[in-house]
Design a protein around this motif. Sequence first.
Motif, PDB file in Angstrom:
ATOM      1  N   LEU A  92      -3.895  12.111 -19.647  1.00 57.18           N
ATOM      2  CA  LEU A  92      -4.178  11.125 -20.701  1.00 57.18           C
ATOM      3  C   LEU A  92      -5.215  11.647 -21.695  1.00 57.18           C
ATOM      4  N   ASP A  95      -3.405  13.717 -24.005  1.00 56.08           N
ATOM      5  CA  ASP A  95      -2.110  13.097 -24.304  1.00 56.08           C
ATOM      6  C   ASP A  95      -0.980  14.119 -24.188  1.00 56.08           C
ATOM      7  N   ARG A 105       0.228   9.116 -22.887  1.00 49.98           N
ATOM      8  CA  ARG A 105      -0.267   7.772 -23.193  1.00 49.98           C
ATOM      9  C   ARG A 105       0.870   6.814 -23.530  1.00 49.98           C
ATOM     10  N   LEU A 110      -0.970   1.133 -19.438  1.00 50.07           N
ATOM     11  CA  LEU A 110      -2.428   1.137 -19.359  1.00 50.07           C
ATOM     12  C   LEU A 110      -3.020  -0.174 -19.848  1.00 50.07           C
ATOM     13  N   ARG A 115      -6.795   1.905 -23.142  1.00 50.81           N
ATOM     14  CA  ARG A 115      -6.154   2.399 -24.381  1.00 50.81           C
ATOM     15  C   ARG A 115      -7.161   2.483 -25.518  1.00 50.81           C
ATOM     16  N   ASP A 116      -8.037   1.496 -25.619  1.00 53.61           N
ATOM     17  CA  ASP A 116      -9.054   1.509 -26.678  1.00 53.61           C
ATOM     18  C   ASP A 116     -10.001   2.695 -26.510  1.00 53.61           C
ATOM     19  N   ARG A 119      -8.249   5.844 -27.490  1.00 48.31           N
ATOM     20  CA  ARG A 119      -8.131   5.913 -28.940  1.00 48.31           C
ATOM     21  C   ARG A 119      -9.442   6.373 -29.558  1.00 48.31           C
TER      22      ARG A 119
END
Length: 326
Positions: A92, A95, A105, A110, A115-116, A119
């Motif tokens: 992850l 990615d 991802r 998730l 995820r945040d 990012r």
Amino acid sequence: MNNRDVYQKDPSLQKLINDGVANVNDDKTQEAMRVLRYELETFVCEGQYEKGLAHILDTFLKNIDQPQQPAVWVSGFYGSGKSHLVKMLRALWGDTQFSDGATARGIATLPVGIRDSLRELSAQGKRHGGLHAASGTLGASASGSVRLALLSIIFKSVGLPEQYPVARFVMWLKSEGIFDEICNQVEKAGYNWEEELDNFYVAEGLHEALVAIKPNLFAATQVCVETLNNLYPYVQDISNDEMIKAIKQALTRDGKFPLTLVVLDEVQQYIGSDSQRSIDVQEVVESCCKSFGGKLLFIGTGQTAVTGTENLKKLEGRFTIRIELS
């Protein structure tokens, strides 16, 4: 209603492609990528897994601009899933992309918070030369030297030969801008490039190409052996400074060092009852943490807490973030 009717996927039709064991390494073979994809598809990021990933990512993001990044110790009894957790994080982090364009991802299910954080990690990566990850076990590499073992994992993650002198030689070819030219000339002459590198002290095809392209340094094929031995000698160990220099050379992109994750699985198993190995691991992690600021994250795993054995206690000052699975 049958029990199987409550499952989204019929368990009687499912096969554990990885046989229930996660192998943490940077293998890119077709079979290894098929297993990784299966593991991502079936990754249940809940409970301790979710808390562990959240803690690791949040801590890293908070310390990117700090002098040092605290290392992480993931512990848990055999079968608790510690290797699976760090393998998923490794995929992850950068990615990982598959041959059909799918990404880690995109495949994994998730939680929003994870995820945040990923990012935000990508956004920070754009400021610092990108994202990079390397993983493996010290015992599977240069077992006589922790520094060389770590370097072989780092080298493999960027497609370099795992042997220290050969990797240095390839990095020199690339820095001189002649790597492709040398490689093409070797293969045009009917030699296999990988085999020539494996035997580069006595590789006739490689030596002929070096003489043709770098005559000022390699005057004749007869002197190539001596020159390569002098420039890139075989060694059984190196200093911490040489290790740091090699890592920087291997990973730096356009003058920037990427946000890098290094996963060392089965560290406790590697150290065992050898107190010197414990000291060596401590020195290596400390040198890397101090040399790359908050841009390099070490994760080690073991079956007990980092304070669980006399040898592991030597590492507690380095691995200050602890994730315990049960």
